[in-house]
Design a protein around this motif. Structure first.
Motif, PDB file in Angstrom:
ATOM      1  N   PRO A   1      14.906  -8.202  -0.701  1.00 43.18           N
ATOM      2  CA  PRO A   1      13.565  -8.382  -0.149  1.00 43.18           C
ATOM      3  C   PRO A   1      12.818  -7.066  -0.072  1.00 43.18           C
ATOM      4  CG  PRO A   1      15.197  -8.473   1.597  1.00 43.18           C
ATOM      5  CD  PRO A   1      15.959  -8.400   0.325  1.00 43.18           C
ATOM      6  N   GLU A   2      11.613  -7.124  -0.479  1.00 41.46           N
ATOM      7  CA  GLU A   2      10.762  -5.939  -0.436  1.00 41.46           C
ATOM      8  C   GLU A   2       9.587  -6.234   0.472  1.00 41.46           C
ATOM      9  OE1 GLU A   2      11.551  -4.241  -4.926  1.00 41.46           O
ATOM     10  OE2 GLU A   2       9.736  -5.363  -4.493  1.00 41.46           O
ATOM     11  N   THR A   3       9.438  -5.523   1.496  1.00 36.46           N
ATOM     12  CA  THR A   3       8.343  -5.707   2.434  1.00 36.46           C
ATOM     13  C   THR A   3       7.513  -4.445   2.489  1.00 36.46           C
ATOM     14  OG1 THR A   3       9.716  -4.975   4.257  1.00 36.46           O
ATOM     15  CG2 THR A   3       9.677  -7.336   3.821  1.00 36.46           C
ATOM     16  N   VAL A   4       6.273  -4.638   2.655  1.00 37.83           N
ATOM     17  CA  VAL A   4       5.348  -3.505   2.667  1.00 37.83           C
ATOM     18  C   VAL A   4       5.348  -2.826   4.011  1.00 37.83           C
ATOM     19  CG1 VAL A   4       2.931  -2.864   2.398  1.00 37.83           C
ATOM     20  CG2 VAL A   4       3.941  -4.560   0.892  1.00 37.83           C
ATOM     21  N   GLU A   5       5.430  -3.627   5.083  1.00 38.14           N
ATOM     22  CA  GLU A   5       5.221  -3.062   6.395  1.00 38.14           C
ATOM     23  C   GLU A   5       6.458  -2.329   6.909  1.00 38.14           C
ATOM     24  OE1 GLU A   5       3.924  -6.161   8.861  1.00 38.14           O
ATOM     25  OE2 GLU A   5       2.027  -6.436   7.818  1.00 38.14           O
ATOM     26  N   THR A   6       7.668  -2.778   6.504  1.00 34.19           N
ATOM     27  CA  THR A   6       8.878  -2.157   7.026  1.00 34.19           C
ATOM     28  C   THR A   6       9.206  -0.849   6.316  1.00 34.19           C
ATOM     29  OG1 THR A   6      10.184  -3.456   5.484  1.00 34.19           O
ATOM     30  CG2 THR A   6       9.848  -4.375   7.689  1.00 34.19           C
TER      31      THR A   6
ATOM     32  N   ILE B   1      -5.337   0.225  -3.682  1.00 33.26           N
ATOM     33  CA  ILE B   1      -4.457  -0.636  -4.493  1.00 33.26           C
ATOM     34  C   ILE B   1      -3.616  -1.532  -3.600  1.00 33.26           C
ATOM     35  CG2 ILE B   1      -2.503  -0.652  -6.093  1.00 33.26           C
ATOM     36  CD1 ILE B   1      -3.610   1.947  -7.291  1.00 33.26           C
ATOM     37  N   ARG B   2      -3.081  -0.931  -2.536  1.00 33.57           N
ATOM     38  CA  ARG B   2      -2.228  -1.699  -1.620  1.00 33.57           C
ATOM     39  C   ARG B   2      -2.999  -2.796  -0.909  1.00 33.57           C
ATOM     40  NH1 ARG B   2       1.174   0.919   3.412  1.00 33.57           N
ATOM     41  NH2 ARG B   2       2.825  -0.649   3.514  1.00 33.57           N
ATOM     42  N   ALA B   3      -4.283  -2.555  -0.651  1.00 32.56           N
ATOM     43  CA  ALA B   3      -5.119  -3.553   0.024  1.00 32.56           C
ATOM     44  C   ALA B   3      -5.534  -4.685  -0.909  1.00 32.56           C
ATOM     45  CB  ALA B   3      -6.357  -2.891   0.617  1.00 32.56           C
ATOM     46  N   GLY B   4      -5.200  -4.562  -2.209  1.00 29.59           N
ATOM     47  CA  GLY B   4      -5.529  -5.622  -3.149  1.00 29.59           C
ATOM     48  C   GLY B   4      -6.921  -5.528  -3.715  1.00 29.59           C
ATOM     49  N   GLU B   5      -7.532  -4.353  -3.609  1.00 32.05           N
ATOM     50  CA  GLU B   5      -8.895  -4.213  -4.112  1.00 32.05           C
ATOM     51  C   GLU B   5      -8.947  -4.353  -5.633  1.00 32.05           C
ATOM     52  OE1 GLU B   5     -12.424  -0.800  -4.018  1.00 32.05           O
ATOM     53  OE2 GLU B   5     -10.859  -0.826  -2.464  1.00 32.05           O
TER      54      GLU B   5
ATOM     55  N   GLY C   1       7.915   0.308  -2.014  1.00 30.76           N
ATOM     56  CA  GLY C   1       8.163  -1.128  -2.041  1.00 30.76           C
ATOM     57  C   GLY C   1       6.905  -1.960  -1.949  1.00 30.76           C
ATOM     58  N   ALA C   2       5.746  -1.315  -2.055  1.00 25.93           N
ATOM     59  CA  ALA C   2       4.488  -2.058  -2.003  1.00 25.93           C
ATOM     60  C   ALA C   2       4.092  -2.587  -3.368  1.00 25.93           C
ATOM     61  CB  ALA C   2       3.370  -1.167  -1.459  1.00 25.93           C
ATOM     62  N   LEU C   3       4.719  -2.061  -4.427  1.00 22.39           N
ATOM     63  CA  LEU C   3       4.398  -2.446  -5.790  1.00 22.39           C
ATOM     64  C   LEU C   3       5.707  -2.615  -6.540  1.00 22.39           C
ATOM     65  CD1 LEU C   3       1.639  -2.755  -7.303  1.00 22.39           C
ATOM     66  CD2 LEU C   3       2.039  -0.489  -8.279  1.00 22.39           C
ATOM     67  N   LYS C   4       5.743  -3.604  -7.406  1.00 20.12           N
ATOM     68  CA  LYS C   4       6.956  -3.843  -8.182  1.00 20.12           C
ATOM     69  C   LYS C   4       6.582  -4.138  -9.624  1.00 20.12           C
ATOM     70  CE  LYS C   4       7.215  -8.818  -7.311  1.00 20.12           C
ATOM     71  NZ  LYS C   4       8.054  -9.936  -6.811  1.00 20.12           N
ATOM     72  N   ARG C   5       7.562  -3.931 -10.488  1.00 17.27           N
ATOM     73  CA  ARG C   5       7.367  -4.228 -11.897  1.00 17.27           C
ATOM     74  C   ARG C   5       7.263  -5.719 -12.119  1.00 17.27           C
ATOM     75  NH1 ARG C   5       5.755  -0.990 -16.175  1.00 17.27           N
ATOM     76  NH2 ARG C   5       6.518   1.134 -15.825  1.00 17.27           N
ATOM     77  N   ASN C   6       6.331  -6.127 -12.976  1.00 18.19           N
ATOM     78  CA  ASN C   6       6.147  -7.542 -13.300  1.00 18.19           C
ATOM     79  C   ASN C   6       5.969  -7.638 -14.821  1.00 18.19           C
ATOM     80  OD1 ASN C   6       5.701 -10.289 -13.189  1.00 18.19           O
ATOM     81  ND2 ASN C   6       3.538 -10.090 -12.651  1.00 18.19           N
TER      82      ASN C   6
ATOM     83  N   ALA D   1       2.855  -5.721  -9.895  1.00 16.80           N
ATOM     84  CA  ALA D   1       2.366  -6.747  -8.980  1.00 16.80           C
ATOM     85  C   ALA D   1       2.623  -6.279  -7.562  1.00 16.80           C
ATOM     86  CB  ALA D   1       3.055  -8.088  -9.215  1.00 16.80           C
ATOM     87  N   LEU D   2       1.675  -6.577  -6.678  1.00 12.95           N
ATOM     88  CA  LEU D   2       1.832  -6.212  -5.272  1.00 12.95           C
ATOM     89  C   LEU D   2       2.898  -7.102  -4.631  1.00 12.95           C
ATOM     90  CD1 LEU D   2      -1.914  -5.785  -4.206  1.00 12.95           C
ATOM     91  CD2 LEU D   2      -0.240  -3.959  -4.570  1.00 12.95           C
ATOM     92  N   VAL D   3       3.649  -6.513  -3.716  1.00 14.02           N
ATOM     93  CA  VAL D   3       4.670  -7.257  -2.978  1.00 14.02           C
ATOM     94  C   VAL D   3       4.008  -7.823  -1.738  1.00 14.02           C
ATOM     95  CG1 VAL D   3       6.866  -7.126  -1.755  1.00 14.02           C
ATOM     96  CG2 VAL D   3       6.505  -5.784  -3.838  1.00 14.02           C
ATOM     97  N   GLN D   4       4.116  -9.153  -1.586  1.00 14.51           N
ATOM     98  CA  GLN D   4       3.524  -9.818  -0.425  1.00 14.51           C
ATOM     99  C   GLN D   4       4.375  -9.543   0.799  1.00 14.51           C
ATOM    100  OE1 GLN D   4       0.610 -11.314  -0.440  1.00 14.51           O
ATOM    101  NE2 GLN D   4       0.333 -10.986  -2.638  1.00 14.51           N
TER     102      GLN D   4
END
Length: 244
Positions: free
Chosen positions: A170-175, A194-198, A230-235, A240-243
């Motif tokens: 699991p990849e979490t942005v906040e932790t 980028i992290r905010a999804g702009e 862990g806020a971004l991962k390969r897709n 892709a941003l990690v939810q």
């Protein structure tokens, strides 16, 4: 659904007993109908029933013949002979009525299985009532076994899902903190955007470079930092941003 506070879960939980009762009633009805059909087939195949049916068919043929004779005699002027034949016809029609009553009496015999008849004799009870209680017990057992099997299958699926959960990372942005201390102020602002999804859920490095008119050496460290956090991962070939 109830544990998640969804009202529809409570509605389904209240509806479940009603559905179980309907299922039990339907099962009892099916068993009773099947038993009646078996009894009717057994009655029609019995020697007594077939003998009476043959007598009825033969008598009906004789009645049809007498009706033809009566019509012929009446048309040819043999009135008295037609009257005498009509008297015989009345007697045969009375016999036909008696045969029909006997057949209906045979068809209305209690449609209970021999096992229930034996049990009713032992208990000194009504065979039809004993059979109904037996069908009801069988329906309840059948539905309960089906529900238990469904719950067991659901529990097994849940256990299997939990067993495979540790294999996932699991990849979490906040932790996980965003390591951007080595980035410039401009790069840190870009990372936050980028992290905010702009730039969408799947930010494209080349599009950001072209739109922001930045250098590759400026944007790539930002993507690397977001991946490390862990806020971004390969897709596939992109990111892709990690939810959270």
């Amino acid at each position: 659904m109830c544990s998640q506070g969804q009202k529809s879960g409570y509605a389904l939980l209240c509806l479940w007993p009603l559905l179980v009762v309907i299922s039990i009633v339907a099962t009892v009805g099916f068993l009773a109908t099947h038993s009646d059909e078996q009894q009717q087939r057994s009655t029609r195949n019995s020697q007594e029933y077939q003998a009476l049916q043959q007598q009825l068919n033969s008598l009906q043929q004789q009645i049809n013949t007498l009706n033809s004779l009566i019509n012929t005699d009446a048309n040819n002027g043999y009135r008295q002979r037609a009257i005498n034949t009509a008297a015989q016809l009345s007697t045969m029609e009375a016999e036909r009525t008696q045969l029909i009553e006997k057949l209906s009496t045979i068809g209305q015999t209690p449609s209970t299985h021999s096992a229930f008849n034996s049990l009713a004799g032992t208990l000194n009870a009504d065979p039809a009532k004993v059979q109904h209680i037996g069908f009801l017990a069988l329906a309840i057992i059948t539905d309960i076994v089906g529900l238990v099997a469904l719950l067991a299958f659901n529990a097994a699926a849940t256990v299997a899902k939990r067993a495979t959960a540790p294999l996932q990372q699991p990849e979490t942005v906040e932790t996980q903190p965003l390591h951007t201390g080595h980035l410039s102020e401009e790069q840190q602002q870009l990372a936050q955007r980028i992290r905010a999804g702009e730039f969408g859920h799947k930010p494209v490095m080349r599009n950001i470079i072209n739109d922001m008119r930045l250098r590759h050496g400026t944007v790539k460290p930002v993507f690397d930092a977001l991946q490390q956090a862990g806020a971004l991962k390969r897709n596939g070939q992109g990111f892709a941003l990690v939810q959270s």
